[in-house]
Design a protein around this motif. Structure first.
Motif, PDB file in Angstrom:
ATOM      1  N   THR A  28      40.783 -47.397  15.219  1.00 55.12           N
ATOM      2  CA  THR A  28      39.869 -46.956  14.172  1.00 55.12           C
ATOM      3  C   THR A  28      38.705 -47.926  14.100  1.00 55.12           C
ATOM      4  N   ALA A  30      34.539 -48.413  12.584  1.00 58.07           N
ATOM      5  CA  ALA A  30      33.676 -47.877  11.535  1.00 58.07           C
ATOM      6  C   ALA A  30      32.372 -48.637  11.507  1.00 58.07           C
ATOM      7  N   LYS A  51      31.005 -45.092   7.814  1.00 59.49           N
ATOM      8  CA  LYS A  51      31.249 -44.001   8.757  1.00 59.49           C
ATOM      9  C   LYS A  51      32.371 -44.387   9.709  1.00 59.49           C
ATOM     10  N   ASN A  52      33.323 -43.483   9.886  1.00 57.38           N
ATOM     11  CA  ASN A  52      34.419 -43.680  10.835  1.00 57.38           C
ATOM     12  C   ASN A  52      33.930 -43.248  12.212  1.00 57.38           C
ATOM     13  N   THR A  53      33.692 -44.218  13.076  1.00 59.60           N
ATOM     14  CA  THR A  53      33.196 -43.919  14.426  1.00 59.60           C
ATOM     15  C   THR A  53      34.309 -43.903  15.462  1.00 59.60           C
ATOM     16  N   LEU A  58      40.592 -43.409   9.025  1.00 59.01           N
ATOM     17  CA  LEU A  58      40.504 -44.664   8.291  1.00 59.01           C
ATOM     18  C   LEU A  58      41.090 -44.400   6.913  1.00 59.01           C
ATOM     19  N   TRP A  61      39.513 -48.261   2.070  1.00 57.54           N
ATOM     20  CA  TRP A  61      38.495 -49.235   2.449  1.00 57.54           C
ATOM     21  C   TRP A  61      38.152 -50.150   1.270  1.00 57.54           C
ATOM     22  N   SER A 104      31.895 -39.671   7.094  1.00 56.67           N
ATOM     23  CA  SER A 104      31.392 -40.821   6.361  1.00 56.67           C
ATOM     24  C   SER A 104      31.521 -40.584   4.872  1.00 56.67           C
TER      25      SER A 104
END
Length: 599
Positions: A28, A30, A51-53, A58, A61, A104
């Protein structure tokens, strides 16, 4: 002001930070971006976007960052924000803690002081870009074009940088990858003569990470017949609030190549209050100062000039592109509530609007007025019961006051269901006094129905399983024509954005959901410029596109589906097309498709 920060995570909250490969699960990763949305001197509005890239969810947070001693958060939304001295901590609210791959979430706050954020961490990991030695490449330089022929073009660009070294470059034409090359140039071939194309380039490093795309280079091949531009209207809305968080300005119409492809602009919105038209946002409209770099003509504003802001930039745009006509649009979803009261005296209402549009400070900017009442004798954000004749009476009053030399138009409903909004008002009667109607053929379906079923928000036609009959573009056009409205007075609407759900497992339309998908500015909605990269279209239905990525499901138009809709415009003999709104298509790809389709 934007501070971009990348956050590297190998696990969710409460899990050991062991490599994903050893756990048998995907990593994961981000990114987080801090933006100062606005600054009013004594305070500011800030925003974090996470944003989870990666390719795994994820789950939860916590962001920590440092503010200078004189900077404090005074209120926050969509996160719980606390501090210990100059260290500030923001935690998710639970409902927005889970971020699907490619999605995101954002939270915002108001504060006092300078507002410069440093030393950011996410879930304890550094915000300096994934893990050390794992930085994605930078953006290459905007391509230059040379050796343009009927069927080809040579593209060249300056190199990107990367900590591991750049391996190669992806070349994208109209948003679709057409080649991967190792050098700094590429010759594209097999193109059509006399056709417009948009090119970008992105770098790929030795870890196979791709970086952000370069700027857009518009290219028109030589040869071919010079297609007649015809008399089709190619219109787009420019919003006054777009100059703030969206950072979209009149000059962007020039740099994206959009200005040369449009015939009209609707400037949105003016307000309707106390029976009259009023200014919507004086700062954005005519007070904001533009520097030489930000200005359409390269000349900066001075403090004492009589007109600044968007109005002055639009004036400069018309000087550069004299074919463009600009209308001042009043109302919209938020400000439609004043129309019913104003129409108690149509002549006085029209006179107030005429005096505002023709104010001597900006009379040369505007070529007419657009009325966006959502909806006459029906319910939108509020309900109106003025009676079906109110639409005809309004358009007549405005035509009488504005005369034949000014444009008088209206944005109208596309609800063609039996007894729906089209049936509630005399749109045919109003059409006699209108130059055209902007038929809002979008927003048919969306995540206001939080559990679904998923459905495209702008279907061109009906399809098996559509949730509501009469909720599609063709049904609206056919119903309006059946009421006696000339085809030439109807413009087909194109949304430069998508609508989406989360909690979706089914790729095809008709799936269940758990709520609206996260968007950059608002839940359940996001711009085309954002969606095309993070959730690419992978299906089509009823003349539009949809995308299923992770747990999210989105629908939006692409250059390909816009081309199909423009074919429909021509087959139906419509007056043209309009778009809501320019900033969603910052690179100009969708407007280029409208332009090509209506030549």
């Amino acid at each position: 002001m934007t501070l971009g920060l990348s956050l590297g995570l190998l696990s969710g909250v409460g899990q050991a930070a062991a490599p994903a490969e050893s756990q048998g699960a995907a990593a994961t990763t981000a990114t987080a971006e801090y933006t100062k949305v606005s600054d009013w001197g004594t305070g500011f509005e800030g925003k974090w976007t996470i944003k989870n890239t990666g390719d795994a969810p994820l789950d939860g947070w916590t962001i920590e960052w440092t503010f200078p001693a004189d900077t404090k958060v005074t209120s926050a939304w969509d996160a719980t924000v606390t501090n210990s001295g100059t260290t500030w901590t923001a935690e998710d609210k639970g409902w927005n803690g889970s971020i699907a791959p490619g999605a995101s979430v954002s939270f915002g706050f108001n504060g006092t002081g300078g507002g410069s954020a440093t030393d950011c961490t996410l879930n304890g990991a550094s915000c300096d870009g994934t893990q050390p030695g794992d930085q994605a490449p930078s953006a290459p330089g905007t391509p230059t074009a040379s050796d343009v022929t009927d069927t080809g073009v040579k593209l060249s660009w300056t190199a990107a940088t990367d900590d591991k070294g750049v391996k190669n470059y992806d070349v994208l034409r109209d948003g679709q990858q057409v080649a991967t090359v190792e050098g700094l140039n590429y010759t594209d071939s097999g193109l059509k003569p006399g056709t417009d194309y948009a090119y970008t380039v992105r770098a790929r490093d030795t870890a196979d990470q791709t970086g952000p795309s370069s700027g857009v280079r518009q290219v028109r091949t030589t040869g071919g017949e010079d297609p007649p531009t015809g008399d089709k209207v190619k219109l787009g809305y420019f919003t006054n609030w777009g100059v703030y968080q969206r950072d979209y300005h009149v000059k962007d119409l020039v740099t994206s190549g959009t200005a040369e492809k449009i015939t009209h602009i609707n400037y949105a919105f003016g307000n309707v209050q106390n029976g009259r038209c009023t200014i919507g946002d004086s700062f954005a409209d005519y007070e904001k100062t533009y520097s030489a770099e930000e200005s359409v003509d390269g000349k900066g504003d001075t403090w004492d000039q009589p007109l600044r802001g968007n109005f002055n930039q639009l004036r400069k745009l018309k000087e550069k592109y004299p074919h463009i006509k600009i209308l001042y649009s009043f109302g919209g979803w938020t400000w439609s509530g004043g129309f019913g009261d104003a129409m108690k005296n149509p002549a006085a209402f029209a006179d107030s609007c005429y005096k505002l549009v023709e104010d001597e400070r900006w009379a040369d900017v505007f070529d007419g007025i657009d009325l966006d009442w959502e909806y006459p004798n029906a319910c939108g954000k509020s309900c109106d019961s003025s009676g079906p004749a109110v639409m005809r009476d309004m358009m007549k009053a405005f035509r009488d006051r504005f005369g034949q030399d000014n444009l008088v138009t209206a944005a109208i409903t596309a609800d063609a269901s039996d007894g729906g909004k089209i049936d509630k008002a005399d749109y045919a009667g109003g059409a006699r006094y209108s130059d055209w109607y902007n038929v809002m053929t979008y927003d048919f379906f969306g995540a206001w129905d939080a559990q679904g079923p998923t459905a495209p928000h702008s279907p061109l036609t009906s399809y098996p399983g559509i949730p509501q009959q009469g909720f599609n573009s063709d049904a609206a056009i056919q119903k309006l024509k059946a009421k006696g409205i000339d085809s030439e007075k109807l413009l087909l609407g194109i949304g430069f954005y998508g609508r989406g759900w989360t909690g979706v497992t089914q790729k095809e339309p008709g799936g269940s959901a758990t709520g609206p998908a996260p968007g950059k500015y608002e839940q359940g909605i996001d711009d085309y410029k954002e969606l095309k990269g993070r959730c690419p279209a992978n299906g089509k239905v009823a003349g539009t596109a949809y995308a299923h990525c992770g747990k999210e499901w989105w629908s939006y138009d692409t250059p390909e589906t816009v081309a199909g809709k423009m074919d429909y415009v021509k087959r139906q003999g419509l007056g043209g097309s309009f778009a809501w709104e320019f900033s969603g298509d910052a690179g100009g790809e969708l407007m280029s498709a409208i332009d090509r389709g209506l030549r």
